[in-house]
Scaffold this active site. Structure first.
Site, PDB file in Angstrom:
ATOM      1  N   HIS A  51       0.818  -1.224   0.000  1.00 19.76           N
ATOM      2  CA  HIS A  51       0.000   0.000   0.000  1.00 19.76           C
ATOM      3  C   HIS A  51       0.852   1.275   0.000  1.00 19.76           C
ATOM      4  O   HIS A  51       0.727   2.093  -0.912  1.00 19.76           O
ATOM      5  CB  HIS A  51      -1.000  -0.055   1.162  1.00 19.76           C
ATOM      6  CG  HIS A  51      -1.705   1.233   1.414  1.00 19.76           C
ATOM      7  ND1 HIS A  51      -2.533   1.822   0.483  1.00 19.76           N
ATOM      8  CD2 HIS A  51      -1.681   2.085   2.478  1.00 19.76           C
ATOM      9  CE1 HIS A  51      -2.999   2.956   0.977  1.00 19.76           C
ATOM     10  NE2 HIS A  51      -2.493   3.139   2.179  1.00 19.76           N
ATOM     11  N   HIS A  75       3.322   6.944   5.433  1.00 12.08           N
ATOM     12  CA  HIS A  75       2.121   7.676   5.863  1.00 12.08           C
ATOM     13  C   HIS A  75       1.226   6.917   6.841  1.00 12.08           C
ATOM     14  O   HIS A  75       0.452   7.543   7.560  1.00 12.08           O
ATOM     15  CB  HIS A  75       1.307   8.143   4.649  1.00 12.08           C
ATOM     16  CG  HIS A  75       0.488   7.066   4.009  1.00 12.08           C
ATOM     17  ND1 HIS A  75       1.002   6.226   3.067  1.00 12.08           N
ATOM     18  CD2 HIS A  75      -0.795   6.662   4.219  1.00 12.08           C
ATOM     19  CE1 HIS A  75       0.074   5.366   2.693  1.00 12.08           C
ATOM     20  NE2 HIS A  75      -1.025   5.604   3.381  1.00 12.08           N
ATOM     21  N   GLU A  79      -0.246   5.877  12.390  1.00 14.58           N
ATOM     22  CA  GLU A  79      -1.622   5.488  12.660  1.00 14.58           C
ATOM     23  C   GLU A  79      -1.739   3.997  12.977  1.00 14.58           C
ATOM     24  O   GLU A  79      -2.513   3.581  13.819  1.00 14.58           O
ATOM     25  CB  GLU A  79      -2.473   5.828  11.436  1.00 14.58           C
ATOM     26  CG  GLU A  79      -3.961   5.765  11.691  1.00 14.58           C
ATOM     27  CD  GLU A  79      -4.747   6.331  10.512  1.00 14.58           C
ATOM     28  OE1 GLU A  79      -4.215   7.212   9.805  1.00 14.58           O
ATOM     29  OE2 GLU A  79      -5.872   5.889  10.296  1.00 14.58           O
ATOM     30  N   ASP A  80      -0.961   3.192  12.282  1.00 16.66           N
ATOM     31  CA  ASP A  80      -1.202   1.752  12.331  1.00 16.66           C
ATOM     32  C   ASP A  80      -0.119   0.902  13.003  1.00 16.66           C
ATOM     33  O   ASP A  80      -0.253  -0.309  13.051  1.00 16.66           O
ATOM     34  CB  ASP A  80      -1.392   1.205  10.900  1.00 16.66           C
ATOM     35  CG  ASP A  80      -2.645   1.743  10.242  1.00 16.66           C
ATOM     36  OD1 ASP A  80      -3.536   2.201  10.983  1.00 16.66           O
ATOM     37  OD2 ASP A  80      -2.718   1.730   9.002  1.00 16.66           O
ATOM     38  N   ASP A 155      -3.246   8.306  -1.350  1.00 13.44           N
ATOM     39  CA  ASP A 155      -3.662   7.269  -0.402  1.00 13.44           C
ATOM     40  C   ASP A 155      -5.057   6.762  -0.755  1.00 13.44           C
ATOM     41  O   ASP A 155      -5.311   5.565  -0.859  1.00 13.44           O
ATOM     42  CB  ASP A 155      -3.647   7.885   1.011  1.00 13.44           C
ATOM     43  CG  ASP A 155      -4.063   6.900   2.090  1.00 13.44           C
ATOM     44  OD1 ASP A 155      -3.726   5.713   1.976  1.00 13.44           O
ATOM     45  OD2 ASP A 155      -4.706   7.350   3.065  1.00 13.44           O
ATOM     46  N   ASP A 275     -21.610  13.640 -27.282  1.00 18.14           N
ATOM     47  CA  ASP A 275     -20.167  13.889 -27.182  1.00 18.14           C
ATOM     48  C   ASP A 275     -19.505  12.972 -26.157  1.00 18.14           C
ATOM     49  O   ASP A 275     -19.091  13.392 -25.096  1.00 18.14           O
ATOM     50  CB  ASP A 275     -19.869  15.356 -26.880  1.00 18.14           C
ATOM     51  CG  ASP A 275     -20.590  15.827 -25.632  1.00 18.14           C
ATOM     52  OD1 ASP A 275     -21.573  15.175 -25.239  1.00 18.14           O
ATOM     53  OD2 ASP A 275     -20.162  16.822 -25.049  1.00 18.14           O
TER      54      ASP A 275
HETATM   55 MN    MN Z   1      -2.962   4.617   3.760  1.00 11.67          MN
END
Ligand code: MN
Length: 502
Positions: A51, A75, A79-80, A155, A275
């Site tokens: 990712h 990134h 957070e993880d 992301d 179009d």
């Molecule tokens: Mn991410």
């Protein structure tokens, strides 16, 4: 392809557009991220590192700088994973820390404290409060550093590409947020390619049946359409053969979602949409754009009211081009866009192109309109942050953000000839508040092009609007029913609220 190979490919790509820059930081970021996410897998079963690598690749496609690419690789670390802020700062420094923090979501309700007006609203939907707070945080970070939003868009793109692995409920929620906020945001940043990708990916999950049907229909007419466009291109080329302008010409397909939106907007069936693709002519100077337009209009009959000059009046996202739709022999119609190489470059890369320009110190822009507006390109983000401070309701904030991001802009003139940009559907009241808060508050009537009009009249591009005022006049509650801009809405609410208190 294994992660190490993907990373090598990324490095190659970066070294091609940043020759001579030391990629050591990228190596370090890749190894750090790989190690930190080692135990994790993506929902589809891939190792997690796939990712951040994909995000960095997208950023490399935008030709972003080394710190942004490193932030792309890192990134999700804060957070993880168990990596602490302090440790992250020690390893990568403040610049990358700030970029990563800008895209890190607020997941705990405790973090909502910074906006005191929210504290009495815990009874409303916590999901909406959280979403609004995430957006607010991201816009603040973006106003300080536009690279934050580029990271977030990259992301989101990869998350959309791998959305099928999530539970249906979650899929729908993410796709809805993407189509209503991220895609318009990409468009507002002038990043058209990314915008189309995000739209089609969302649409596929939100309306799978309609998507499949349109996809099949578009594929079915593609061959016919291609022949038609090739014929158009040949015709235009032969017309231009005797003119001395240098130019290149290409056919341009429309994305599935924009075809769908057109069907809905014009209440037409797929077969009635003509179009599905258009023609683009790219030349070397603004003068030649107008000259080429002249040639086109001399040889083909323009369809009434389709000509738009976004060169003299660029869109808010700095988009510039001439647009016209013409009738070809055999009663087929085609849209033609005419622009310079420089305008084309900005259309492809959008905000990322401006960022690069700012970094390299400029000089590249021959076009003054663009060079001037590059400096205040963050104005609308600041405007969002300004009105949102007066908005108590998280839902109002999200709705306001959607309106602010809406694409269609109109240009309305003050009596002194100043241009005010407003979203389509704006009224004299929106206009008044856009000029000045006092003008809005004291508004009692309006003239458009010298005629008295109702205050809920929809203004059109090119209108000249004059606001009639009276001292002591106050905003009406009814205005909230028809105003379009978040700014007007929040100003009116504020007066009504203050009055209620007094
Ligand atoms: Mn991410």
């Amino acid at each position: 392809m294994n992660p190490a190979e993907t990373f090598e490919q990324l490095l190659k790509e970066v070294q091609a557009y940043l020759p001579g820059e030391n990629p050591e930081l990228l190596h370090k970021a890749f190894l750090f991220s790989h190690l930190s996410h080692q135990e994790q897998k993506r929902a589809g079963g891939d190792p997690f590192i796939v990712h951040p690598l994909a995000v960095a690749r997208t950023l490399a496609d935008m030709h972003m700088d080394i710190p942004t690419l490193a932030a792309g690789l890192l990134h999700d670390v804060l957070e993880d994973t168990s990596c602490t802020r302090e440790n992250f700062r020690k390893e990568f420094g403040d610049e990358i820390l700030h970029l990563v923090e800008g895209v890190t979501k607020i997941d705990s309700m405790e973090h909502l404290a910074p906006n005191p007006s929210l504290k009495d609203l815990f009874s409303s939907n916590p999901e909406i409060i959280r979403q609004a707070e995430n957006w607010r945080k991201m816009m603040i970070a973006t106003a300080q550093d536009i690279r934050v939003i580029l990271l977030k868009l990259a992301d989101r793109k990869h998350n959309m590409e791998t959305l099928e692995f999530l539970a249906p409920e979650k899929r729908k929620k993410i796709a809805e947020e993407t189509i209503s906020l991220y895609a318009p945001l990409a468009q507002r940043m002038g990043m058209y390619q990314l915008k189309s990708q995000l739209e089609d990916l969302s649409f596929k999950f939100l309306e799978p049946e309609i998507y499949a049907e349109l996809d099949a229909k578009i594929s079915a007419v593609r061959e016919h359409r291609k022949e038609f466009l090739d014929r158009c291109v040949k015709k235009i080329e032969s017309m231009l053969a005797e003119h001395p302008y240098s130019y290149r010409i290409s056919a341009r397909p429309k994305n599935i979602y924009s075809v769908y939106r057109k069907m809905v907007r014009q209440n037409k069936t797929f077969e009635e949409i003509q179009d599905l693709a258009g023609i683009r002519i790219i030349t070397d100077s603004v003068e030649h754009c107008y000259a080429l337009l002249g040639v086109i209009h001399t040889n083909f009959v323009p369809v009434a009211e389709t000509f738009t000059d976004y060169i003299s009046m660029p869109k808010t996202n700095l988009y510039q081009s001439l647009h016209t739709t013409v009738n070809l022999p055999g009663n087929e119609i085609v849209e033609v866009q005419i622009r310079t190489e420089e305008m084309h470059h900005i259309c492809e890369f959008g905000l990322a192109a401006h960022y690069r320009y700012k970094q390299t110190g400029g000089g590249a822009y021959k076009n003054r309109t663009v060079a001037d507006s590059v400096d205040d390109k963050l104005d609308w983000i600041k405007r969002i942050l300004e009105w949102q401070q007066e908005t108590d309701h998280p839902k109002d904030f999200l709705d306001g953000l959607r309106t602010e991001l809406e694409f269609d802009q109109i240009f309305v003139f003050t009596p002194k000839g100043k241009v005010i940009k407003l979203p389509a559907g704006s009224t004299p009241v929106d206009f008044a508040y856009a000029v000045h808060t006092d003008l809005g508050n004291q508004c009692m009537g309006a003239k458009v092009n010298d005629k008295m009009v109702r205050l809920d009249t929809h203004l059109k591009s090119g209108d000249r609007c004059e606001i009639l005022t009276r001292k002591g006049q106050e905003p009406h509650k009814d205005w909230l029913e028809f105003v379009k801009t978040p700014r007007a809405r929040s100003k009116i609410r504020k007066v009504l609220k203050d009055k209620g208190k007094a």
